[in-house]
Design a protein around this motif. Structure first.
Motif, mmCIF file in Angstrom:
data_model
loop_
_atom_site.group_PDB
_atom_site.id
_atom_site.type_symbol
_atom_site.label_atom_id
_atom_site.label_comp_id
_atom_site.label_asym_id
_atom_site.label_seq_id
_atom_site.Cartn_x
_atom_site.Cartn_y
_atom_site.Cartn_z
ATOM 1 N N GLU A 22 -1.249 -6.654 3.632
ATOM 2 C CA GLU A 22 -1.084 -7.330 2.337
ATOM 3 C C GLU A 22 -1.573 -6.440 1.196
ATOM 4 O O GLU A 22 -0.912 -6.306 0.158
ATOM 5 N N LYS A 23 -2.723 -5.810 1.390
ATOM 6 C CA LYS A 23 -3.316 -4.973 0.350
ATOM 7 C C LYS A 23 -2.447 -3.745 0.062
ATOM 8 O O LYS A 23 -2.148 -3.442 -1.093
ATOM 9 N N ILE A 24 -2.010 -3.060 1.117
ATOM 10 C CA ILE A 24 -1.157 -1.872 0.956
ATOM 11 C C ILE A 24 0.176 -2.272 0.318
ATOM 12 O O ILE A 24 0.695 -1.576 -0.557
ATOM 13 N N SER A 25 0.723 -3.396 0.739
ATOM 14 C CA SER A 25 1.987 -3.865 0.179
ATOM 15 C C SER A 25 1.844 -4.196 -1.306
ATOM 16 O O SER A 25 2.714 -3.863 -2.116
ATOM 17 N N PHE A 26 0.731 -4.826 -1.682
ATOM 18 C CA PHE A 26 0.513 -5.164 -3.092
ATOM 19 C C PHE A 26 0.293 -3.901 -3.920
ATOM 20 O O PHE A 26 0.792 -3.811 -5.050
ATOM 21 N N GLU A 27 -0.426 -2.922 -3.368
ATOM 22 C CA GLU A 27 -0.581 -1.639 -4.056
ATOM 23 C C GLU A 27 0.795 -1.020 -4.329
ATOM 24 O O GLU A 27 1.072 -0.550 -5.437
ATOM 25 N N THR A 28 1.660 -1.039 -3.317
ATOM 26 C CA THR A 28 3.001 -0.466 -3.462
ATOM 27 C C THR A 28 3.800 -1.253 -4.492
ATOM 28 O O THR A 28 4.518 -0.664 -5.311
ATOM 29 N N THR A 29 3.660 -2.574 -4.507
ATOM 30 C CA THR A 29 4.353 -3.411 -5.488
ATOM 31 C C THR A 29 3.928 -3.051 -6.910
ATOM 32 O O THR A 29 4.771 -2.942 -7.808
ATOM 33 N N ARG A 68 10.318 1.814 0.598
ATOM 34 C CA ARG A 68 10.310 1.064 -0.663
ATOM 35 C C ARG A 68 10.311 2.017 -1.865
ATOM 36 O O ARG A 68 11.038 1.805 -2.844
ATOM 37 N N ILE A 69 9.511 3.077 -1.796
ATOM 38 C CA ILE A 69 9.449 4.045 -2.902
ATOM 39 C C ILE A 69 10.756 4.831 -2.991
ATOM 40 O O ILE A 69 11.291 5.051 -4.077
ATOM 41 N N GLU A 70 11.300 5.236 -1.843
ATOM 42 C CA GLU A 70 12.583 5.953 -1.836
ATOM 43 C C GLU A 70 13.692 5.097 -2.427
ATOM 44 O O GLU A 70 14.564 5.608 -3.130
#
Length: 180
Positions: A90-97, A154-156
């Motif tokens: 959740e934390k890594i996903s929110f950082e990416t968001t 997601r970034i790509e």
């Protein structure tokens, strides 16, 4: 609704606080116009820290425009979630968001404006790239290694180059400094 949120984002650095994204973009343009023949990397990345005392999680997104070998200009955006995010995914996903949100503010028109600064000098070596820095690593002992493919994809999908540890220093070093 999304545009309303963009207008309410504020950024800061050691020289200025309460900057709008428009002001941040203008600072980047000014920085690049100082030396249009340079090699530029526009990097965006987010890191976070759970704070037990305040029962929250602080997220810092860094924006860095680097003229390779000749300095950089940078700022951050702070977001605090009023609960402790202890689930790693959740934390890594929110950082990416949060990184994706800032990257999305660099619309095609804005990216083209930045590219057009170096374009007349490309044949003399000028460059411009945009990167999304993710605070994850693929090393065997890294707990985040299971999420590398998902976050990189997601970034790509945003049309920018993803960077993970040890190359994701905007997230893992610059933003990290302000999460404490």
């Amino acid at each position: 609704m999304k545009n309303l949120q963009v207008m309410n984002y504020t950024f800061q650095n050691s020289q200025q606080s309460q900057m709008t994204f428009g002001q941040v973009f203008e600072k980047i343009v000014q920085f690049m116009k100082q030396d249009p023949k340079g090699n530029y990397r526009l990097m965006v990345g987010t890191d976070s820290q759970v704070h037990p005392k305040v029962k929250g999680t602080r997220f810092i997104t860094g924006i860095v425009i680097q003229r390779e070998g000749k300095g950089a200009w940078a700022c951050i955006r702070k977001v605090t979630v009023p609960r402790q995010m202890t689930n790693l995914h959740e934390k890594i996903s929110f950082e990416t968001t949060l990184t994706e949100e800032i990257v999305s503010m660099f619309t095609e028109d804005r990216k083209n404006e930045l590219i057009n600064i170096v374009l007349p000098h490309v044949y003399r070596g000028a460059t411009f790239t945009m990167e999304g820095h993710i605070d994850i690593g693929s090393g065997e002992r890294n707990k985040t290694r299971h999420y590398v493919r998902e976050m990189v994809a997601r970034i790509e999908a945003m049309g920018i180059e993803p960077k993970i540890k040890p190359d994701s220093y905007v997230a893992s070093s610059y933003a990290n400094r302000y999460t404490k």
